[in-house]
Design a protein around this motif. Structure first.
Motif, PDB file in Angstrom:
ATOM      1  N   LYS A 173      57.530   6.451  42.547  1.00 27.07           N
ATOM      2  CA  LYS A 173      58.085   7.295  41.477  1.00 27.07           C
ATOM      3  C   LYS A 173      59.161   8.255  41.956  1.00 27.07           C
ATOM      4  CE  LYS A 173      54.518  10.919  41.858  1.00 27.07           C
ATOM      5  NZ  LYS A 173      53.458  11.654  41.135  1.00 27.07           N
ATOM      6  N   GLN A 245      55.647   2.613  34.428  1.00 27.25           N
ATOM      7  CA  GLN A 245      55.381   3.768  33.573  1.00 27.25           C
ATOM      8  C   GLN A 245      56.215   4.967  34.003  1.00 27.25           C
ATOM      9  OE1 GLN A 245      53.470   3.875  30.700  1.00 27.25           O
ATOM     10  NE2 GLN A 245      54.575   5.822  30.535  1.00 27.25           N
ATOM     11  N   HIS A 246      56.391   5.158  35.306  1.00 29.39           N
ATOM     12  CA  HIS A 246      57.238   6.254  35.786  1.00 29.39           C
ATOM     13  C   HIS A 246      58.677   6.059  35.327  1.00 29.39           C
ATOM     14  CE1 HIS A 246      54.078   8.047  38.072  1.00 29.39           C
ATOM     15  NE2 HIS A 246      53.969   7.052  38.932  1.00 29.39           N
ATOM     16  N   ARG A 248      59.550   4.481  32.521  1.00 25.48           N
ATOM     17  CA  ARG A 248      59.540   4.804  31.090  1.00 25.48           C
ATOM     18  C   ARG A 248      59.525   6.312  30.865  1.00 25.48           C
ATOM     19  NH1 ARG A 248      55.161   0.977  30.387  1.00 25.48           N
ATOM     20  NH2 ARG A 248      55.942  -1.090  29.846  1.00 25.48           N
ATOM     21  N   ASP A 249      58.746   7.028  31.687  1.00 22.24           N
ATOM     22  CA  ASP A 249      58.683   8.489  31.556  1.00 22.24           C
ATOM     23  C   ASP A 249      60.053   9.129  31.784  1.00 22.24           C
ATOM     24  OD1 ASP A 249      55.983   8.257  31.094  1.00 22.24           O
ATOM     25  OD2 ASP A 249      55.382   8.807  33.137  1.00 22.24           O
TER      26      ASP A 249
END
Length: 443
Positions: A173, A245-246, A248-249
């Motif tokens: 990330k 997911q990181h 997308r965040d």
């Protein structure tokens, strides 16, 4: 590829930087924040005659600034706080500092980890490049975060194999903000998606296949310790589940990440890329007198290599290995261990044999980054070898996580007249180890 929109931002004024630094000094303290237990408690000197030989100090003063981690404000404040640079105007922004007389006579060693975390990777790189424009005496060392990006970019540019297909996602990330910056500055508002494949294809290009988790332990056998293999697989299980997911965040699809990674290849790897100088100028180690500067640490193999062949050979081997097709063979080697190790069971070992070789090579003290401290520099005896830990938590992201105020300021001076001087905005006094006191570490 040149940056179309140079980013300029205000920097703290000289007086504000100086106000946050200690005004007085103290003999190097023996508190927990300044020394590890092996220094604070009685400890036998190394069992070899080479440690007893004379300590040679660098011919000219050296200032070590390590782990700026994408924070140009902290990096420039550290240059100013160490007396190496100044700004002409209160309105001056990024890359508007100039060298002082002291700065022109001092070697500036950047201890690695210029990338990741934040707030701005590209600002930090441009600030470092400004030192070269000023013709400063700069030595740039390799850090694990810096080389992780290179391995990830090279991995997706080459044919997938068991040894390299995990290296992109392995960045984790902390690299995502860099891709966000690159997308915003170079791709946003343009037809970036014209030749970029669909989301599923991008996922296959970036992520290791399911078979990797079964095949890697056999591929790595004989290269990594059993603990190292287990740690690597567990790390990848976690990162494979969380990396998307990181992204997308951060507001990035995998298509956007892949597009940004292709731009990074042009920026860092192509001859005309804006940051092509970064890996080209990078060195693995720098020996000045009896002091060895590096990012992380050593192992037995590197100790013997330094004894037999010296630092010039080690740096040449570093660059030769970067050109190898076998990314796995490089990234899990003793060379890479030098910017990755924390002397864990999973790392390549440093034993008495290696320490003796290091001392025979004329090295008494390792000056390192990599292990961040929140109360200034620390002297530590690790595996029987003296280390000066110079990562004093400069970047804004890490400081927020550790409950530290504002931007970081810190630098470590190695000078034959003054000794070792550690300055940090997070310790009330400048820590000073006089030249004659170095051997007393083992008293």
């Amino acid at each position: 590829m040149q940056n179309p929109l140079p980013k300029v931002s205000k920097r703290p004024q000289h007086k504000d930087i100086i106000a946050r630094l200690p005004k007085k000094w103290t003999p190097w303290p023996h508190d927990k924040s300044s020394c590890n237990a092996a220094v604070r408690e009685p400890h036998e000197a190394p069992n070899n005659k080479y440690w007893k030989k004379k300590v040679y100090w660098p011919k000219k003063p050296v200032v070590f600034i390590s782990d700026p981690h994408a924070d140009a404000t902290a990096f420039e404040a550290s240059l100013i706080g160490a007396g190496l640079a100044e700004r002409r105007s209160k309105k001056d922004g990024l890359c508007k500092y100039r060298l002082t007389k002291v700065g022109k006579k001092t070697e500036i060693i950047i201890g690695g980890d210029c990338l990741d975390k934040g707030p701005s990777n590209l600002d930090l790189l441009r600030s470092v490049k400004h030192l070269y424009r000023l013709k400063a005496n700069v030595t740039l060392l390799a850090g694990n975060h810096d080389l992780r990006l290179l391995m990830g970019l090279l991995a997706i540019a080459r044919k997938k194999d068991v040894g390299n297909q995990h290296l992109f996602v392995r960045m984790g990330k902390k690299v995502v903000p860099l891709f966000r910056e690159v997308f915003d500055q170079y791709l946003d508002g343009k037809k970036w998606d014209k030749k970029i494949p669909d989301e599923d294809t991008c996922r296959k290009k970036l992520f290791p296949g399911d078979e990797w988790f079964n095949e890697f332990p056999f591929h790595a056998a004989g290269f990594l310790t059993a603990e190292g293999i287990d740690r690597e697989v567990r790390k990848m299980e976690s990162k494979s589940h969380s990396f998307e997911q990181h992204c997308r965040d951060a507001g990035l699809s995998l298509r956007q990440v892949y597009a940004a990674s292709l731009v990074c290849q042009k920026l860092f790897l192509h001859k005309k890329g804006e940051f092509n100088w970064f890996y080209r100028k990078m060195e693995l180690v720098a020996k000045r007198g009896s002091f060895l500067f590096l990012h992380a640490g050593l192992d037995d193999t590197m100790g013997e290599l330094l004894l037999k062949n010296g630092t010039k050979y080690a740096n040449k081997a570093f660059h030769k290995n970067l050109q190898r097709r076998d990314l796995f063979g490089f990234y899990y080697s003793s060379i890479a261990n030098t910017f990755r190790t924390k002397y864990r069971d999973a790392d390549l070992p440093l034993t008495e044999r290696g320490v003796t070789a290091i001392h025979r090579a004329g090295i008494k003290v390792v000056v390192q980054g990599h292990v961040n401290r929140d109360e200034g520099q620390r002297i530590a005896i690790k595996k029987g070898l003296v280390h000066i830990e110079g990562d004093v938590t400069l970047d804004e992201h890490s400081r927020q996580q550790e409950g530290l105020d504002s931007y970081g300021i810190g630098a470590t001076l190695i000078d034959k007249k003054k000794g070792v001087v550690g300055i940090s905005c997070d310790y009330p006094l400048a820590k000073v180890l006089r030249p004659k006191e170095l051997h007393n570490i083992y008293a």
